[in-house]
Scaffold this active site. Structure first.
Site, mmCIF file in Angstrom:
data_model
loop_
_atom_site.group_PDB
_atom_site.id
_atom_site.type_symbol
_atom_site.label_atom_id
_atom_site.label_comp_id
_atom_site.label_asym_id
_atom_site.label_seq_id
_atom_site.Cartn_x
_atom_site.Cartn_y
_atom_site.Cartn_z
ATOM 1 N N ASP A 1 37.128 36.365 49.321
ATOM 2 C CA ASP A 1 35.917 37.126 49.030
ATOM 3 C C ASP A 1 34.722 36.183 48.972
ATOM 4 O O ASP A 1 34.865 34.980 48.720
ATOM 5 C CB ASP A 1 36.051 37.932 47.740
ATOM 6 C CG ASP A 1 36.228 37.069 46.500
ATOM 7 O OD1 ASP A 1 36.984 36.075 46.572
ATOM 8 O OD2 ASP A 1 35.623 37.389 45.455
ATOM 9 N N GLU B 1 37.499 36.432 43.320
ATOM 10 C CA GLU B 1 37.072 35.211 42.638
ATOM 11 C C GLU B 1 35.581 35.230 42.367
ATOM 12 O O GLU B 1 35.128 34.777 41.317
ATOM 13 C CB GLU B 1 37.430 33.984 43.484
ATOM 14 C CG GLU B 1 37.406 32.668 42.703
ATOM 15 C CD GLU B 1 36.039 32.019 42.623
ATOM 16 O OE1 GLU B 1 35.862 31.117 41.785
ATOM 17 O OE2 GLU B 1 35.135 32.399 43.395
#
Length: 386
Positions: free
Chosen positions: A74, A139
């Site tokens: 991500d 994250e």
């Protein structure tokens, strides 16, 4: 044939996987890993009130010890795309540099490790143990449906990891500058001073909370929390907002709220910091509301076998002796440290989260070689375990 880290990094950048979206990034990772012989588990999680996030755990081998690489696919939003000189999700290479959101943080690192595994297998055959990857899609976001949840699943499934390398961009200036062997903790406080609203012409009929709030913030910000430790910088307190919600100049407000963040070293715990804050509030007096949120506590992986192997591999390929550091923000290593020794090493992070994020193609290739050498040296000293 070992994957090409440049081609794989470009493929991943072209997936606009802004948290919590995956946009095909983990599909690409899984496809390449399965081609190398890994068994892959897709692990979607969703806490109430949060977005569903997809994660991946992949393992090659069924024996210990298990060397794990952790990372994320991500990315943060591109921001104003018009401010970029390239397509943020185009994966363009210009003058020897790969551009795109996630190039540094950290799709480049993910691609480099996967390519390193392929190169390791070509040169050495199956490892004397297992290689695994823990790749999350959470994250950069709240980090509640990502690495922490995958680790819980692994524990329930009997998946043990013996060492972990997190591929975050750890180097400030040049590849080989720095290895992270720990991180400071992070505590965010929302502090509200309570009073009684009134007219500014009659202050004796009101209770203005703002002088108390200002005094408390001055005391908190002006007194050093500590002077640092052998492995950590001094703890810091940064004031981030003050909100009164009062547009009128003739009204004394009933409350004033401030937010501040403390980055703390291993001299402190969330409990000791709360006690310190409350001591200051008691000294100032008045009525208060205090809400605290801890996103991670300080931790250190003491220098030892894992950091020695990574440092030696870095020096062998770059000629630099990396600094062992605990500087910077938090990372998912804060969850992994409860399971095994963990260190972090990746690309140069100077452009991460910025417009025109980019990395040197040469650094990606060199990082791949470093990761392969880490695997070779780690498994050379590993004792197989059933």
């Amino acid at each position: 044939m070992a994957p090409d880290p440049i081609a794989l990094a470009r493929d991943l950048i072209r997936c606009p996987s802004v948290t919590p979206a995956d946009a095909g990034a983990l599909d690409r990772v899984q496809s390449v890993l399965e081609g190398l012989g890994f068994t892959c588990h897709r692990l979607p999680f969703q806490e109430p009130g949060t977005e569903r996030v997809d994660n991946l755990y992949a393992r090659l081998g069924d024996k210990g010890p298990n060397f794990c690489f952790a990372g994320h696919t991500d990315v943060v939003p591109a921001g104003d795309a018009a401010a970029w000189t390239v397509d943020p999700f185009g994966g363009e290479i210009i003058d020897g540099r790969l551009y795109g959101r996630g190039a540094a943080d950290m799709k480049g690192g993910v691609a480099a490790f996967i390519a390193a595994v392929g190169s390791f297998l070509e040169r050495n055959g199956p490892p004397a143990g297992s290689i695994s990857l823990l790749i999350t899609g959470d994250e950069e976001g709240p980090a509640v449906n990502g690495t922490r949840k995958v680790l819980d699943w692994m524990a329930a499934a009997g998946e043990r990891i013996d060492a972990c390398l997190v591929g975050e961009p750890t180097n400030p200036r040049a590849l080989g500058d720095m290895i992270k062997v720990g991180r400071r903790g992070s505590l965010t406080a929302t502090l509200t001073a309570l009073g009684a609203q009134g007219h500014t012409a009659y202050p004796h009929l009101a209770d203005n909370p703002l002088p108390r709030l200002a005094e408390a913030l001055h005391l908190l910000a002006s007194s050093p929390l500590d002077m640092g430790t052998p492995h950590f910088q001094p703890s810091t307190l940064a004031l981030t907002s003050i909100d009164v919600g009062n547009p009128a100049s003739n009204v004394i407000p009933a409350r004033g709220t401030a937010r501040f963040n403390i980055r703390f070293n291993d001299l402190h715990t969330p409990e000791s910091l709360e006690a310190h804050i409350r001591d200051v509030l008691e000294e100032v007096g008045g009525a208060w509301e205090l809400a605290l949120q801890t996103s991670g506590v300080a931790f250190l992986t003491p220098p030892g076998a894992l950091s020695d192997i990574v440092a030696a591999a870095v020096e062998a390929h770059t000629g630099r002796t990396p600094e062992l550091s605990t500087s910077g923000g938090t990372s998912d290593a804060r969850f992994i440290k409860d399971h095994c020794p963990v260190v972090e090493f990746g690309l140069v992070g100077a452009s991460m989260h910025k417009v025109d994020e980019n990395v040197a193609v040469a650094d990606l290739l060199e990082l791949t070689a470093i990761y392969r050498t880490v695997l070779e040296r780690w498994f050379a000293g590993a004792e197989p375990r059933t």
